[in-house]
Design a protein around this motif. Sequence first.
Motif, PDB file in Angstrom:
ATOM      1  N   ARG A  96       0.812  -1.216   0.000  1.00 37.24           N
ATOM      2  CA  ARG A  96       0.000   0.000   0.000  1.00 37.24           C
ATOM      3  C   ARG A  96       0.842   1.262   0.000  1.00 37.24           C
ATOM      4  O   ARG A  96       0.486   2.238  -0.637  1.00 37.24           O
ATOM      5  CB  ARG A  96      -0.944   0.006   1.189  1.00 37.24           C
ATOM      6  N   SER A  97       1.961   1.279   0.697  1.00 41.37           N
ATOM      7  CA  SER A  97       2.800   2.478   0.740  1.00 41.37           C
ATOM      8  C   SER A  97       3.288   2.843  -0.652  1.00 41.37           C
ATOM      9  O   SER A  97       3.335   4.010  -1.026  1.00 41.37           O
ATOM     10  CB  SER A  97       4.003   2.261   1.653  1.00 41.37           C
ATOM     11  N   ARG A  98       3.658   1.845  -1.427  1.00 42.96           N
ATOM     12  CA  ARG A  98       4.143   2.101  -2.788  1.00 42.96           C
ATOM     13  C   ARG A  98       3.019   2.657  -3.660  1.00 42.96           C
ATOM     14  O   ARG A  98       3.253   3.520  -4.497  1.00 42.96           O
ATOM     15  CB  ARG A  98       4.707   0.815  -3.390  1.00 42.96           C
ATOM     16  N   GLU A  99       1.787   2.167  -3.457  1.00 41.06           N
ATOM     17  CA  GLU A  99       0.649   2.686  -4.222  1.00 41.06           C
ATOM     18  C   GLU A  99       0.419   4.153  -3.905  1.00 41.06           C
ATOM     19  O   GLU A  99       0.119   4.950  -4.783  1.00 41.06           O
ATOM     20  CB  GLU A  99      -0.605   1.868  -3.928  1.00 41.06           C
ATOM     21  N   VAL A 100       0.582   4.543  -2.652  1.00 41.93           N
ATOM     22  CA  VAL A 100       0.449   5.949  -2.268  1.00 41.93           C
ATOM     23  C   VAL A 100       1.513   6.776  -2.967  1.00 41.93           C
ATOM     24  O   VAL A 100       1.244   7.852  -3.486  1.00 41.93           O
ATOM     25  CB  VAL A 100       0.548   6.104  -0.732  1.00 41.93           C
ATOM     26  N   LEU A 101       2.733   6.254  -3.016  1.00 42.09           N
ATOM     27  CA  LEU A 101       3.819   6.966  -3.707  1.00 42.09           C
ATOM     28  C   LEU A 101       3.492   7.160  -5.173  1.00 42.09           C
ATOM     29  O   LEU A 101       3.731   8.232  -5.736  1.00 42.09           O
ATOM     30  CB  LEU A 101       5.133   6.192  -3.587  1.00 42.09           C
ATOM     31  N   ARG A 102       2.970   6.125  -5.810  1.00 38.27           N
ATOM     32  CA  ARG A 102       2.637   6.229  -7.228  1.00 38.27           C
ATOM     33  C   ARG A 102       1.573   7.290  -7.468  1.00 38.27           C
ATOM     34  O   ARG A 102       1.659   8.075  -8.402  1.00 38.27           O
ATOM     35  CB  ARG A 102       2.163   4.878  -7.760  1.00 38.27           C
ATOM     36  N   SER A 103       0.549   7.325  -6.617  1.00 39.53           N
ATOM     37  CA  SER A 103      -0.506   8.317  -6.805  1.00 39.53           C
ATOM     38  C   SER A 103       0.033   9.718  -6.546  1.00 39.53           C
ATOM     39  O   SER A 103      -0.321  10.658  -7.256  1.00 39.53           O
ATOM     40  CB  SER A 103      -1.704   8.021  -5.914  1.00 39.53           C
ATOM     41  N   ASN A 104       0.904   9.874  -5.554  1.00 43.76           N
ATOM     42  CA  ASN A 104       1.521  11.181  -5.302  1.00 43.76           C
ATOM     43  C   ASN A 104       2.391  11.603  -6.477  1.00 43.76           C
ATOM     44  O   ASN A 104       2.395  12.763  -6.875  1.00 43.76           O
ATOM     45  CB  ASN A 104       2.359  11.152  -4.030  1.00 43.76           C
ATOM     46  N   GLN A 105       3.136  10.667  -7.032  1.00 40.47           N
ATOM     47  CA  GLN A 105       4.013  10.983  -8.159  1.00 40.47           C
ATOM     48  C   GLN A 105       3.205  11.395  -9.377  1.00 40.47           C
ATOM     49  O   GLN A 105       3.581  12.307 -10.095  1.00 40.47           O
ATOM     50  CB  GLN A 105       4.903   9.777  -8.500  1.00 40.47           C
ATOM     51  N   SER A 106       2.054  10.764  -9.600  1.00 40.63           N
ATOM     52  CA  SER A 106       1.231  11.138 -10.749  1.00 40.63           C
ATOM     53  C   SER A 106       0.677  12.551 -10.570  1.00 40.63           C
ATOM     54  O   SER A 106       0.594  13.313 -11.522  1.00 40.63           O
ATOM     55  CB  SER A 106       0.113  10.133 -10.985  1.00 40.63           C
ATOM     56  N   ARG A 107       0.333  12.910  -9.315  1.00 36.75           N
ATOM     57  CA  ARG A 107      -0.122  14.279  -9.054  1.00 36.75           C
ATOM     58  C   ARG A 107       0.997  15.282  -9.296  1.00 36.75           C
ATOM     59  O   ARG A 107       0.771  16.347  -9.859  1.00 36.75           O
ATOM     60  CB  ARG A 107      -0.623  14.415  -7.619  1.00 36.75           C
ATOM     61  N   VAL A 108       2.190  14.942  -8.898  1.00 42.54           N
ATOM     62  CA  VAL A 108       3.342  15.819  -9.124  1.00 42.54           C
ATOM     63  C   VAL A 108       3.567  15.999 -10.617  1.00 42.54           C
ATOM     64  O   VAL A 108       3.817  17.114 -11.091  1.00 42.54           O
ATOM     65  CB  VAL A 108       4.609  15.242  -8.443  1.00 42.54           C
TER      66      VAL A 108
ATOM     67  N   VAL B  94       1.376  15.839 -13.023  1.00 38.50           N
ATOM     68  CA  VAL B  94       0.320  16.688 -13.573  1.00 38.50           C
ATOM     69  C   VAL B  94       0.674  18.152 -13.364  1.00 38.50           C
ATOM     70  O   VAL B  94       0.608  18.971 -14.284  1.00 38.50           O
ATOM     71  CB  VAL B  94      -1.053  16.357 -12.931  1.00 38.50           C
ATOM     72  N   TRP B  95       1.081  18.495 -12.143  1.00 34.58           N
ATOM     73  CA  TRP B  95       1.435  19.887 -11.857  1.00 34.58           C
ATOM     74  C   TRP B  95       2.687  20.312 -12.603  1.00 34.58           C
ATOM     75  O   TRP B  95       2.793  21.453 -13.063  1.00 34.58           O
ATOM     76  CB  TRP B  95       1.590  20.106 -10.352  1.00 34.58           C
ATOM     77  N   LYS B  96       3.621  19.406 -12.732  1.00 38.42           N
ATOM     78  CA  LYS B  96       4.853  19.722 -13.467  1.00 38.42           C
ATOM     79  C   LYS B  96       4.526  20.007 -14.930  1.00 38.42           C
ATOM     80  O   LYS B  96       5.034  20.966 -15.512  1.00 38.42           O
ATOM     81  CB  LYS B  96       5.846  18.567 -13.348  1.00 38.42           C
ATOM     82  N   ASP B  97       3.663  19.200 -15.523  1.00 35.78           N
ATOM     83  CA  ASP B  97       3.265  19.407 -16.916  1.00 35.78           C
ATOM     84  C   ASP B  97       2.558  20.744 -17.090  1.00 35.78           C
ATOM     85  O   ASP B  97       2.793  21.465 -18.064  1.00 35.78           O
ATOM     86  CB  ASP B  97       2.366  18.271 -17.408  1.00 35.78           C
ATOM     87  N   LYS B  98       1.675  21.090 -16.142  1.00 34.16           N
ATOM     88  CA  LYS B  98       0.981  22.377 -16.217  1.00 34.16           C
ATOM     89  C   LYS B  98       1.981  23.526 -16.130  1.00 34.16           C
ATOM     90  O   LYS B  98       1.869  24.523 -16.855  1.00 34.16           O
ATOM     91  CB  LYS B  98      -0.056  22.497 -15.096  1.00 34.16           C
ATOM     92  N   TYR B  99       2.950  23.394 -15.256  1.00 34.39           N
ATOM     93  CA  TYR B  99       3.968  24.424 -15.083  1.00 34.39           C
ATOM     94  C   TYR B  99       4.786  24.600 -16.362  1.00 34.39           C
ATOM     95  O   TYR B  99       5.035  25.718 -16.808  1.00 34.39           O
ATOM     96  CB  TYR B  99       4.865  24.068 -13.900  1.00 34.39           C
ATOM     97  N   ILE B 100       5.180  23.507 -16.965  1.00 32.09           N
ATOM     98  CA  ILE B 100       5.957  23.571 -18.204  1.00 32.09           C
ATOM     99  C   ILE B 100       5.145  24.220 -19.317  1.00 32.09           C
ATOM    100  O   ILE B 100       5.656  25.046 -20.072  1.00 32.09           O
ATOM    101  CB  ILE B 100       6.454  22.158 -18.603  1.00 32.09           C
TER     102      ILE B 100
END
Length: 110
Positions: free
Chosen positions: A78-90, A92-98
């Motif tokens: 479960r901890s790794r799944e949380v990391l994956r979801s957090n990374q996908s959110r990051v 998304v924001w990185k793409d918007k910023y670029i």
Amino acid sequence: MQKHHGQIVETLIRKKGFSITALAHHSDVSRSMVYQWFNKEKLNAEIIQRIGRIIDHDFSQEFPEYFSKQTNNVYDHRSREVLRSNQSRVNVWKDKYINLLEQYVQLLSE
């Protein structure tokens, strides 16, 4: 010859390509604390198990003395799944910023 826990853990983290910053963040410690762990010859079982959950690695092969037979068969991902979801959110924001930066550069050039 006694095994160096910190070096074993560091090698596996780097082999998996896991960021030290991400590990520190998800462990709720500083990056310097992670490097202190790498320098320790002996790490306690709680730290090793916490790192294993974060990087999605079962350390029972490397440190069988810290894992009972019951723990070996049940590994929590479960901890790794949380990391994956957090990374996908990051991402998304990185793409918007670029995109915003590219639009800004285009406006400046006009």
